[in-house]
Design a protein around this motif. Sequence first.
Motif, PDB file in Angstrom:
ATOM      1  N   PHE A   1      43.424  -1.209 -17.137  1.00 46.93           N
ATOM      2  CA  PHE A   1      44.614  -0.950 -15.865  1.00 46.93           C
ATOM      3  C   PHE A   1      44.906   0.366 -16.617  1.00 46.93           C
ATOM      4  CE2 PHE A   1      48.426  -0.514 -14.280  1.00 46.93           C
ATOM      5  CZ  PHE A   1      48.718  -0.135 -13.161  1.00 46.93           C
TER       6      PHE A   1
ATOM      7  N   ILE B   1      46.465   4.411 -14.879  1.00 48.07           N
ATOM      8  CA  ILE B   1      46.709   4.699 -13.495  1.00 48.07           C
ATOM      9  C   ILE B   1      46.339   6.671 -13.090  1.00 48.07           C
ATOM     10  CG2 ILE B   1      49.168   5.723 -11.894  1.00 48.07           C
ATOM     11  CD1 ILE B   1      49.766   3.392 -12.895  1.00 48.07           C
TER      12      ILE B   1
ATOM     13  N   VAL C   1      47.452  -6.878  -9.165  1.00 47.34           N
ATOM     14  CA  VAL C   1      47.986  -5.147 -10.280  1.00 47.34           C
ATOM     15  C   VAL C   1      48.948  -5.713 -10.704  1.00 47.34           C
ATOM     16  CG1 VAL C   1      46.605  -3.464  -9.154  1.00 47.34           C
ATOM     17  CG2 VAL C   1      48.616  -3.308  -8.095  1.00 47.34           C
TER      18      VAL C   1
ATOM     19  N   TYR D   1      52.229  -1.153 -11.802  1.00 45.61           N
ATOM     20  CA  TYR D   1      51.299  -0.024 -10.559  1.00 45.61           C
ATOM     21  C   TYR D   1      53.040   0.017  -9.866  1.00 45.61           C
ATOM     22  CZ  TYR D   1      48.717   1.932  -7.147  1.00 45.61           C
ATOM     23  OH  TYR D   1      47.802   2.519  -6.150  1.00 45.61           O
TER      24      TYR D   1
ATOM     25  N   ARG E   1      48.733   1.257  -1.871  1.00 46.46           N
ATOM     26  CA  ARG E   1      47.584   0.290  -1.618  1.00 46.46           C
ATOM     27  C   ARG E   1      46.762   0.476  -0.148  1.00 46.46           C
ATOM     28  NH1 ARG E   1      49.157  -5.048  -4.686  1.00 46.46           N
ATOM     29  NH2 ARG E   1      51.034  -4.375  -5.678  1.00 46.46           N
TER      30      ARG E   1
ATOM     31  N   ASP F   1      45.449   4.622  -3.256  1.00 47.47           N
ATOM     32  CA  ASP F   1      45.208   3.989  -4.035  1.00 47.47           C
ATOM     33  C   ASP F   1      45.057   4.949  -5.344  1.00 47.47           C
ATOM     34  OD1 ASP F   1      44.372   2.005  -6.076  1.00 47.47           O
ATOM     35  OD2 ASP F   1      42.533   1.019  -5.159  1.00 47.47           O
ATOM     36  N   SER F   2      45.485   4.893  -6.414  1.00 46.12           N
ATOM     37  CA  SER F   2      45.453   5.538  -7.826  1.00 46.12           C
ATOM     38  C   SER F   2      45.337   4.744  -9.009  1.00 46.12           C
ATOM     39  CB  SER F   2      46.890   6.352  -8.255  1.00 46.12           C
ATOM     40  OG  SER F   2      47.909   5.680  -7.782  1.00 46.12           O
ATOM     41  N   ARG F   3      45.007   3.257  -8.945  1.00 38.94           N
ATOM     42  CA  ARG F   3      44.932   2.691  -9.925  1.00 38.94           C
ATOM     43  C   ARG F   3      43.426   2.382 -10.268  1.00 38.94           C
ATOM     44  NH1 ARG F   3      41.154  -0.207  -9.542  1.00 38.94           N
ATOM     45  NH2 ARG F   3      40.947   0.362  -7.008  1.00 38.94           N
TER      46      ARG F   3
ATOM     47  N   SER G   1      41.060  -0.205 -12.865  1.00 41.33           N
ATOM     48  CA  SER G   1      41.305  -1.021 -13.426  1.00 41.33           C
ATOM     49  C   SER G   1      39.664  -2.200 -13.442  1.00 41.33           C
ATOM     50  CB  SER G   1      42.295  -2.516 -12.633  1.00 41.33           C
ATOM     51  OG  SER G   1      42.199  -2.317 -11.468  1.00 41.33           O
TER      52      SER G   1
ATOM     53  N   PHE H   1      44.097  10.538 -16.149  1.00 44.68           N
ATOM     54  CA  PHE H   1      45.349   9.126 -16.245  1.00 44.68           C
ATOM     55  C   PHE H   1      46.742   9.219 -16.446  1.00 44.68           C
ATOM     56  CE2 PHE H   1      41.539   7.069 -16.895  1.00 44.68           C
ATOM     57  CZ  PHE H   1      41.121   6.108 -15.294  1.00 44.68           C
TER      58      PHE H   1
ATOM     59  N   SER I   1      46.421  -0.707 -21.876  1.00 42.46           N
ATOM     60  CA  SER I   1      45.746  -0.543 -21.099  1.00 42.46           C
ATOM     61  C   SER I   1      44.541  -1.300 -20.476  1.00 42.46           C
ATOM     62  CB  SER I   1      45.216   0.934 -22.000  1.00 42.46           C
ATOM     63  OG  SER I   1      44.435   1.270 -22.844  1.00 42.46           O
TER      64      SER I   1
ATOM     65  N   CYS J   1      46.564  -9.965 -14.365  1.00 46.27           N
ATOM     66  CA  CYS J   1      47.596  -8.950 -14.362  1.00 46.27           C
ATOM     67  C   CYS J   1      48.581  -9.181 -15.148  1.00 46.27           C
ATOM     68  CB  CYS J   1      48.081  -9.369 -13.497  1.00 46.27           C
ATOM     69  SG  CYS J   1      46.907  -8.061 -12.132  1.00 46.27           S
TER      70      CYS J   1
END
Length: 184
Positions: free
Chosen positions: A9, A11, A69, A73, A77, A82-84, A86, A117, A124, A142
């Motif tokens: 995970f 960001i 998530v 986070y 969405r 969206d900036s994740r 995973s 990131f 992470s 999660c």
Amino acid sequence: MSRVAFTTFAILKKPYGNAEVQEFDDLTPPTFEEAEGSPGFIARAKEDPGQSHLTNFERDWGEWGKFDVPRFYTGGRTNETDSRASTLSLWSDLESVFSFVYTGLHRSTLSRRHEWFLKPEWPSYAMWWVADDAIPTWSDACSRLEHLHDNGPSPTAFSFRQAFTPDGAPTRVRGMAEGRKAGA
């Protein structure tokens, strides 16, 4: 026999589609291909085909469950926000995961993570053991990341530096002993 569930995970500094993170996005498919061809790889969470118009949060992930998530986070969405980043995968053993993470394309991409990131204030990645017939879900991933963050490594969720056997005994990952550095 047990299998290793492995989740990552992070960001992104900018949402997907932004030029600042495009190179990372472009490296993702070949990195997944490399993982799928790696010794010890069993499976990874993939959305059912034909859903590219949907967000990750809306897509059907089949046995891997509804996309989720961790609480770390706070980004968007939608496809535009969206900036994740995973992943969720299954491996036959700890050494196979370690070898994939710290060699090849993944290693070179990992070495550039600071370009794409935010610096994490959370783990992470996390690993845990599952039964041979179990498929971990995004929700499991999660809760394991959050557990590792809140409680440190344990048989519930652990890192390469402090790993555990399927029976819950502390163990050392082969490869770590050769002086490779792995993030906690």
